[in-house]
Each structure stands twice: as structure tokens, then as C-alpha cells.
Design an enzyme around this catalytic site. Sequence first.
Site, short mmCIF file in Angstrom:
data_model
loop_
_atom_site.label_atom_id
_atom_site.label_comp_id
_atom_site.label_asym_id
_atom_site.label_seq_id
_atom_site.Cartn_x
_atom_site.Cartn_y
_atom_site.Cartn_z
N ASP A 123 -84.40 -87.57 -56.17
CA ASP A 123 -84.76 -86.58 -55.32
C ASP A 123 -85.59 -85.37 -56.26
OD1 ASP A 123 -83.60 -84.94 -52.37
OD2 ASP A 123 -85.57 -84.23 -53.70
N ASP A 154 -90.69 -86.79 -51.40
CA ASP A 154 -90.09 -86.74 -52.76
C ASP A 154 -88.72 -87.39 -53.17
OD1 ASP A 154 -88.29 -85.26 -51.40
OD2 ASP A 154 -88.19 -83.66 -52.79
N GLU A 155 -88.60 -88.45 -52.24
CA GLU A 155 -87.27 -89.08 -52.41
C GLU A 155 -87.37 -90.69 -52.38
OE1 GLU A 155 -83.52 -88.24 -49.83
OE2 GLU A 155 -85.24 -86.96 -49.16
P1 TTP Z 1 -86.73 -81.66 -49.97
O1 TTP Z 1 -86.44 -82.68 -51.10
O2 TTP Z 1 -85.81 -81.60 -48.70
O3 TTP Z 1 -86.40 -80.30 -50.66
P2 TTP Z 1 -87.04 -79.89 -52.04
O4 TTP Z 1 -87.71 -80.88 -52.75
O5 TTP Z 1 -88.21 -78.87 -51.76
O6 TTP Z 1 -85.95 -79.21 -52.51
P3 TTP Z 1 -84.59 -79.77 -52.88
O7 TTP Z 1 -84.55 -79.42 -54.49
O8 TTP Z 1 -83.49 -79.40 -52.17
O9 TTP Z 1 -84.57 -81.19 -52.85
O10 TTP Z 1 -88.24 -82.02 -49.15
C1 TTP Z 1 -89.38 -82.52 -50.09
C2 TTP Z 1 -90.42 -81.61 -49.57
O11 TTP Z 1 -90.89 -81.96 -48.26
C3 TTP Z 1 -90.67 -80.06 -49.79
O12 TTP Z 1 -90.82 -79.70 -51.14
C4 TTP Z 1 -91.31 -79.60 -48.86
C5 TTP Z 1 -91.39 -80.69 -47.77
N1 TTP Z 1 -90.50 -80.24 -46.56
C6 TTP Z 1 -91.26 -80.14 -45.42
O13 TTP Z 1 -92.34 -79.92 -45.33
N2 TTP Z 1 -90.36 -79.73 -44.43
C7 TTP Z 1 -89.01 -79.56 -44.31
O14 TTP Z 1 -88.34 -79.40 -43.34
C8 TTP Z 1 -88.12 -80.06 -45.59
C9 TTP Z 1 -86.89 -80.03 -45.64
C10 TTP Z 1 -89.17 -80.52 -46.51
MG MG Z 2 -86.11 -82.77 -52.86
#
Ligand code: TTP
Ligand code: MG
Length: 400
Positions: free
Chosen positions: A11, A106-107
Site C-alpha cells: 500500500d 495504490d494497493e
Molecule cells: P489510501 O491508500 O486509503 O490512502 P493514502 O495512500 O493516501 O494513505 P495511506 O498512507 O494511509 O495509505 O488511498 C489511496 C489514494 O486513493 C489516496 O492517496 C487518495 C485516493 N483516495 C480517494 O480519492 N478517496 C478516498 O476516500 C480515499 C480513502 C483515498
Molecule cells: Mg495508501
Amino acid sequence: MNNKKRIMHVDMDAFFASIEQRDQPILKGKPVIIGGARGGRGVVSTCSYEARNYGVKSAMPIALAVKKCPRGIFIRPNGEKYVYTSIKVIEILQGYSSKVEPISIDEAYLDITGTAKDPDGEREIGNSLKREIKKKLGLTCSVGIASNRIFAKIAANMEKPDGLTIIGEDAVKLKIYTLPISELVGVGEKTEKILRNMGIKTIGDLAVYPQNELKRVFGANGEALSKIAKGEGSDRVLSIGEKEDAKSIGNEHTLDRDTSNENIINMLLLRLSGKVGRRLRESGVAGRTVAVKLRYGDFSTFSKRKTYPFFIWNDNVIYSISKELFYTIYKRFNKIRLIGITVSGLSKHCHNDNDSEIQTELFTGLQKIQKSEKLIKTIDILKDVYGEKVVKRAAYLNVF
Ligand code: TTP
Ligand code: MG
């Protein structure tokens, strides 16, 4: 020795925000908030860890984010750049396994069974993958490795950002079973409360709790809860292009041109509901959970789901629920790029007229009682404890 799978979850850290910090070094170490403009009606898509220290979170209205973090640097998302980077990440991951299953922008999960002989070997693989992503893309990610997807995802979150957590066989009891049940996917507030009243506080408590007892309290969901706590049934990773046996049925549509026109949005919701309903009937199934996904023009994506006590397959019911869910997340006047509707929690179902009537009755009945908060709370507790049967029986008795 054993044929246990080894699954990796990757992630990216603060994905959109980290990309902006990488491309504009002046933003490094600063509270960067990606989403709607300051003063606008938009929401936060994500933010840098520096901004999280002020309490800013995904999906928070921008106005609130400004309040919490007045010195925040607000940036409009650059969707194409994020999608491009996401593809580059997947390309790198494919160097580590032939089975890479991206699950969001992103996962991804990787099946790395057999590539290392012990946790030390796995640590080396994890580190080398992290180094490669850092070197080629200038970004950090968090990695979790365990015997199944559920534990691997929990592991990836344990040392975020820039983390690497390996859960070997011995570590399950120590690192996973000691965590509170709220860490498990599928355990919401209501379930957590009931479990706590039963004396089940940790994932380990749930994993060793007699399945029969859980079934008695939660019906069919009891078995699922027990399996989730043990990480069972979640060790399959699909390679790109491979299709899952239908556990959910959904359709999504990308508009030719982004729109905020509510007539077009409603038409699309209606069309998607019809498509999903037809596919459910064709497959002879119905589901209890409806989810709606919405993507804005800037690629920020939001979704909302709701589980009902009855099985859903009727187009009109799918439409009404989807519309309700949609408008709980949609920020009016923002332009939409994509809408998706999915029905999950599927079960074999016979779709006859009689059942259709009951379903419609239940739905309108449930809508009516939403006006009476006290009653709905009581019904919710009944549903949680006794499952859908009690609600169906109540419907026959014209309680609604
Ligand atoms: P996430 O992996 O949930 O968040 P992140 O990568 O920003 O932070 P973390 O370090 O906690 O993993 O989501 C990935 C991307 O998806 C995030 O950068 C932006 C987008 N996103 C949205 O557009 N809407 C949302 O509700 C969420 C949770 C994420
Ligand atoms: Mg993330």
C-alpha cells in the site's frame, strides 16, 4: 514442510500527496492536502502525514480541513499523473510475482509463495521491492507479508508509513491475535458491541470462540466472522486479467464528458441498477449489500455501502438504495466522471413475483420506519442478533 501460502500486501503511503511532494520538493515535510480548493465545497481526497497530525483525513469537507490545518497547502488532484504512477508501481510489482492483483489505485496483493524460505528471506524481498519503488518512482510504500490476505493487509498497516511487517507462523498469536476486533474488515461498530458483550475483545478471542455459538448469535455471518479472524479462505491472489468467481455483481460506467447534471446522474443510476438487477437474475442470485462508487473528474474516488436484512435483486429497489447512497457522498455541483453500482453478499435466490412483492414491501417498510429512530434502533438490534429472519417475520405480521 507445509503448503501454506505467503501473501504480500503493498500500500503506497499518502499516495496522491506523496506524488505532489516528490514533484514539488518545496512541499516536502509540509501539510499537503489533496482535494477540493480552499473555500470550495469539495472534500479531502488524501493528505500528507504532516497534515494528518492536525487531524485532517480522507473524505473530510475541505472547510473543516482548513479549520483544522489553516497552514495546510491545498492542491487540486492531478488524476492522470496518479493513474500513470499507479501503473508504474504495478509494473515493478510484477517483477516480484506472476500473481499481482491490484485492488485500488495504490494497493495490490502478491502471491509470493515459495520465493523465500523463511521470514528473513521475506524481509529481503520486501526491502528490495521497497528500494526499487523508491529508486524508480521516488515514493515510499508499506508492505505486509502473512499467510493470507486479511493478515497481510493488517500487517501492511502496522508500521505505516514506509513500513515492512512480516507475520511468520509464530507471530500470528503475538502480533495479530492480540489486536482489537475492530481491526478486522467486516467488524463494524454494531458487531463489535455485540462481540464485546460476549466477552470477545481481540481477534484471537474471536478466532478461538466456538463457531456454533457465533452462528447462533449471528446466523450465517457467524461462520464468516470466525473465518475472518482465523484468516481462512483469503489466500488466493488473482493475476491481472483473471476473473473471480462472482461474489458480487456490479456495473460501472465512465461518462463521455464529466457532469454535475442531476438528470444525467439519475438516468445513469437507473440504467446501472437495471443492468445489475438483470445480471443478478440471470445468475439466479440476490445480495444483501449494495455499494455505490463515484469518481470525480480529478480521479478522486469515494464509495458507500449498506447491508440490508433482506436479499436484493429488484431493479427499483437497487435504484432507490443506490440513489440514497449516492447522495450521501456526492458533493453537489462537482463534476462526475464515473459511477458504479455493486451488489454483494450473494446467495442463490429464486426470483418469483411473490418474493418481489415481499422485497418491495420490506424496502418501503424499512424506509417508513426510518422516520422513527427509536423503532429502527430496536429493529437494528434485533437484526444484529437474530439475522434477517426476524425482520421477514415481522413484515408478514405487518409490523412495518
Ligand atoms: P489510501 O491508500 O486509503 O490512502 P493514502 O495512500 O493516501 O494513505 P495511506 O498512507 O494511509 O495509505 O488511498 C489511496 C489514494 O486513493 C489516496 O492517496 C487518495 C485516493 N483516495 C480517494 O480519492 N478517496 C478516498 O476516500 C480515499 C480513502 C483515498
Ligand atoms: Mg495508501
